[in-house]
Design a protein around this motif. Structure first.
Motif, PDB file in Angstrom:
ATOM      1  N   ASP A 168       0.850  -1.187   0.000  1.00 38.25           N
ATOM      2  CA  ASP A 168       0.000   0.000   0.000  1.00 38.25           C
ATOM      3  C   ASP A 168       0.888   1.240   0.000  1.00 38.25           C
ATOM      4  N   THR A 171       3.169   0.489   3.508  1.00 40.70           N
ATOM      5  CA  THR A 171       3.274  -0.854   4.082  1.00 40.70           C
ATOM      6  C   THR A 171       3.507  -1.890   2.989  1.00 40.70           C
ATOM      7  N   GLU A 206       3.197  -6.102   3.256  1.00 46.34           N
ATOM      8  CA  GLU A 206       2.976  -7.247   4.138  1.00 46.34           C
ATOM      9  C   GLU A 206       2.908  -8.541   3.341  1.00 46.34           C
ATOM     10  N   SER A 254       1.818 -12.726   3.654  1.00 42.67           N
ATOM     11  CA  SER A 254       1.098 -13.730   4.433  1.00 42.67           C
ATOM     12  C   SER A 254       1.020 -15.027   3.628  1.00 42.67           C
ATOM     13  N   TRP A 313      -5.527 -18.794   6.266  1.00 41.81           N
ATOM     14  CA  TRP A 313      -4.151 -18.377   6.503  1.00 41.81           C
ATOM     15  C   TRP A 313      -3.484 -19.202   7.599  1.00 41.81           C
ATOM     16  N   ASP A 355      -6.845 -16.283  10.270  1.00 37.63           N
ATOM     17  CA  ASP A 355      -7.544 -15.475   9.267  1.00 37.63           C
ATOM     18  C   ASP A 355      -8.149 -16.389   8.215  1.00 37.63           C
ATOM     19  N   LEU A 400     -11.031 -11.986  10.001  1.00 38.57           N
ATOM     20  CA  LEU A 400      -9.615 -11.601  10.015  1.00 38.57           C
ATOM     21  C   LEU A 400      -9.225 -11.132  11.418  1.00 38.57           C
ATOM     22  N   SER A 437      -6.507 -11.151  12.886  1.00 31.35           N
ATOM     23  CA  SER A 437      -5.207 -10.475  12.991  1.00 31.35           C
ATOM     24  C   SER A 437      -5.346  -8.963  12.889  1.00 31.35           C
ATOM     25  N   SER A 438      -6.400  -8.504  12.207  1.00 29.18           N
ATOM     26  CA  SER A 438      -6.599  -7.059  12.053  1.00 29.18           C
ATOM     27  C   SER A 438      -7.883  -6.569  12.697  1.00 29.18           C
ATOM     28  N   THR A 439      -8.931  -7.420  12.723  1.00 31.71           N
ATOM     29  CA  THR A 439     -10.217  -7.038  13.319  1.00 31.71           C
ATOM     30  C   THR A 439     -10.695  -8.181  14.206  1.00 31.71           C
ATOM     31  N   ARG A 441      -2.213  -6.077  -4.528  1.00 37.13           N
ATOM     32  CA  ARG A 441      -2.242  -7.389  -3.877  1.00 37.13           C
ATOM     33  C   ARG A 441      -1.802  -8.446  -4.884  1.00 37.13           C
TER      34      ARG A 441
END
Length: 235
Positions: free
Chosen positions: A67, A72, A74, A76, A92, A98, A111, A113-115, A202
């Motif tokens: 992004d 960033t 990342e 995965s 994941w 995830d 998810l 890991s983020s939410t 992505r």
């Protein structure tokens, strides 16, 4: 400088060699786009035909998300499962837990890991392929939905591939451009890169790709984790 003179039937034809060269150049320039278009069409047709023969698919995946807006990058990893026409799962391993699952009726996104503690449930949009499946979605009616061009050739995991660029005809699409790496051997996609409307990129690389395997029972079932809140986005 001595000029080339060619005698033809007793008459002198000056510049004949240059005229021939010019004609050859014009022929090449007008034929080259047609050759490229034919090659691009063959690659796309092979990819669509190969994917139509897929009933189930299993692979490991590596996903990178870059992004530029927030700087960033990342990476995965996990497992990708698919059962056509409308079931797929990305689970994941890193980050563990995830998952995105399509059970044929709903799309579930969890998810943690983020939410953490939130599940989003949405209806499948069957009018555009059924799911946001990173493989199926872009091989469903591609000529109707995209402007397609051949970008380059590039190996993925040591396998030669042709890279096709797909630009959506729909200006409201959630992405600007999609790149598909089509394997020159089996004509299946080995890598997908999606440039989203936000500018984020992505890339999903498929490894250990297995076509039409028998999948484990419950591969496309989603169970809401205890204590998680379900956000209903079906309406």
């Amino acid at each position: 400088m001595k000029q080339t003179v060619v005698r033809e039937g007793g008459r002198v034809a000056r510049g004949t060699q240059w005229a021939a060269r010019l004609a050859l150049a014009v022929t090449f320039l007008t034929a080259a786009p047609a050759c490229r278009l034919s090659a691009q069409t063959d690659i796309l047709d092979r990819a669509v035909a190969a994917f139509q023969a897929v009933r189930t698919l299993r692979a490991d995946f590596v996903q990178t998300v870059r992004d530029p807006m927030i700087g960033t990058n990342e990476t995965s990893r996990g497992e990708f499962l698919q059962e056509r026409p409308d079931r797929f799962a990305m689970r994941w391993r890193d980050p563990a837990g995830d998952m995105i699952v399509s059970d044929g009726q709903f799309l579930w996104v969890y998810l943690p890991s983020s939410t953490p503690g939130q599940v989003i449930r949405s209806a499948l949009n069957r009018s555009r392929g059924g799911t946001p499946d990173v493989v199926a979605d872009f091989l469903d009616r591609p000529r109707e939905r995209f402007e397609v061009s051949h970008e380059r050739t590039e190996a993925v995991g040591g396998r030669p591939a042709d890279v096709l660029a797909l630009v959506p005809r729909d200006r409201n699409a959630p992405y600007r451009r999609v790149l598909l790496w089509i394997d020159r051997g089996d004509a299946l996609p080995r890598q997908v890169e999606i440039t989203e409307a936000s500018g984020a990129v992505r890339r999903v690389t498929l490894q250990r790709l297995r076509v039409n395997p028998r999948l484990p029972a419950g591969s496309f079932e989603f169970r809401v984790p205890p204590g998680a809140r379900v956000v209903d986005a079906t309406r």
